[in-house]
Enzyme design. Structure first.
Site, PDB file in Angstrom:
ATOM      1  N   ILE A   1     -52.251  86.789 111.742  1.00 49.28           N
ATOM      2  CA  ILE A   1     -51.784  87.266 112.278  1.00 49.28           C
ATOM      3  C   ILE A   1     -52.033  89.150 112.435  1.00 49.28           C
ATOM      4  O   ILE A   1     -51.614  89.987 111.311  1.00 49.28           O
ATOM      5  CB  ILE A   1     -50.313  88.187 111.723  1.00 49.28           C
ATOM      6  CG1 ILE A   1     -49.195  85.965 110.967  1.00 49.28           C
ATOM      7  CG2 ILE A   1     -49.118  88.623 111.500  1.00 49.28           C
ATOM      8  CD1 ILE A   1     -48.516  85.628 112.819  1.00 49.28           C
ATOM      9  N   HIS A   2     -52.659  90.010 113.007  1.00 48.80           N
ATOM     10  CA  HIS A   2     -52.576  91.275 112.852  1.00 48.80           C
ATOM     11  C   HIS A   2     -52.400  92.616 114.021  1.00 48.80           C
ATOM     12  O   HIS A   2     -52.863  92.842 114.197  1.00 48.80           O
ATOM     13  CB  HIS A   2     -54.979  90.789 113.349  1.00 48.80           C
ATOM     14  CG  HIS A   2     -54.893  90.514 114.592  1.00 48.80           C
ATOM     15  ND1 HIS A   2     -54.755  90.963 115.568  1.00 48.80           N
ATOM     16  CD2 HIS A   2     -55.232  88.994 114.180  1.00 48.80           C
ATOM     17  CE1 HIS A   2     -55.526  90.269 116.329  1.00 48.80           C
ATOM     18  NE2 HIS A   2     -55.296  89.431 115.746  1.00 48.80           N
ATOM     19  N   ARG A   3     -51.511  91.939 115.429  1.00 49.33           N
ATOM     20  CA  ARG A   3     -51.713  92.750 116.050  1.00 49.33           C
ATOM     21  C   ARG A   3     -50.649  93.359 115.630  1.00 49.33           C
ATOM     22  O   ARG A   3     -49.477  93.576 114.838  1.00 49.33           O
ATOM     23  CB  ARG A   3     -50.713  91.969 117.505  1.00 49.33           C
ATOM     24  CG  ARG A   3     -50.162  92.905 118.248  1.00 49.33           C
ATOM     25  CD  ARG A   3     -50.301  91.747 119.474  1.00 49.33           C
ATOM     26  NE  ARG A   3     -51.211  90.274 119.691  1.00 49.33           N
ATOM     27  CZ  ARG A   3     -52.086  91.100 121.126  1.00 49.33           C
ATOM     28  NH1 ARG A   3     -51.942  92.458 121.487  1.00 49.33           N
ATOM     29  NH2 ARG A   3     -52.966  89.588 120.757  1.00 49.33           N
TER      30      ARG A   3
ATOM     31  N   ASP B   1     -50.399  85.754 116.157  1.00 50.98           N
ATOM     32  CA  ASP B   1     -50.204  86.815 117.339  1.00 50.98           C
ATOM     33  C   ASP B   1     -50.528  86.750 118.441  1.00 50.98           C
ATOM     34  O   ASP B   1     -51.109  88.700 118.749  1.00 50.98           O
ATOM     35  CB  ASP B   1     -49.506  87.966 116.424  1.00 50.98           C
ATOM     36  CG  ASP B   1     -49.396  89.234 115.686  1.00 50.98           C
ATOM     37  OD1 ASP B   1     -51.084  88.662 115.932  1.00 50.98           O
ATOM     38  OD2 ASP B   1     -49.818  89.862 115.411  1.00 50.98           O
TER      39      ASP B   1
END
Length: 194
Positions: free
Chosen positions: A38-40, A115
């Protein structure tokens, strides 16, 4: 002059997987496991969305490995969500990995929760189930398979998809990769040599 040949991503992914095997990479777990990335910014910079994601991850009941980006970690700390995330003893935080190692884990995992964008392509190539925590994706083609789901940060929908993909009855249906086939890189080289 433009010569349309195809997408070299399939070759790149298999080449990276071959490197990992040569380096004797091993799966993160001997048993079934989940891979998380998850990094968006639309997710990690928004407290409400990141809180919902942590709630979704709290539902995981098998070994799960969170490749934690530094930006994501900072936001989890800022919103006081890191400790809540760690309350699920099934989640182990790992460092982000070099590409060949990560591709190897994508091939060997039971489920991806992400994501990101490119990870959807890797999921399709290896026929690995993938839950996408985004409002929309530019890689729509994969959503036509039975093993990729776009759920946003809808907690109930995400939980339902997790249960479905981890069910013993779930089978990945054969799906032709819309992003191309192996051998494109060789064709590109042949054109360049001419």
């Amino acid at each position: 002059k433009i010569i349309k040949i195809g997408n070299s991503v399939v070759d790149s992914i298999y080449f990276s997987y071959k490197i990992a095997k040569k380096n004797k990479e091993i799966p993160l777990s001997k048993n079934r496991f989940i891979l998380i990335s998850i990094h968006r910014h639309e997710n990690i910079m928004n407290k409400k969305r990141l809180t919902a994601i942590v709630e979704i991850l709290s539902f995981l009941k098998i070994p799960s490995y969170f490749a934690l980006h530094e930006n994501t970690k900072k936001q989890l700390i800022k919103f006081r969500l890191l400790e809540k995330l760690k309350q699920n003893k099934n989640i182990k935080i790992i460092l982000t990995q070099e590409y060949s190692k990560f591709v190897y884990q994508i091939k060997n995992t039971s489920l991806i929760i992400c994501d990101g964008g490119s990870i959807q392509e890797e999921s399709l190539i290896f026929h690995t189930p993938c839950i996408i925590l985004r409002k929309a994706t530019e890689r729509q083609e994969g959503l036509e398979s039975n093993f990729q789901s776009l759920v946003g940060v809808n907690i109930e929908k995400a939980k339902k998809e997790i249960e479905k993909y981890l069910s013993k009855n779930f089978k990945v249906k054969n799906f032709k990769n819309p992003y191309g086939e192996r051998g494109v890189s060789k064709k590109i080289v042949e054109v360049l040599i001419k």
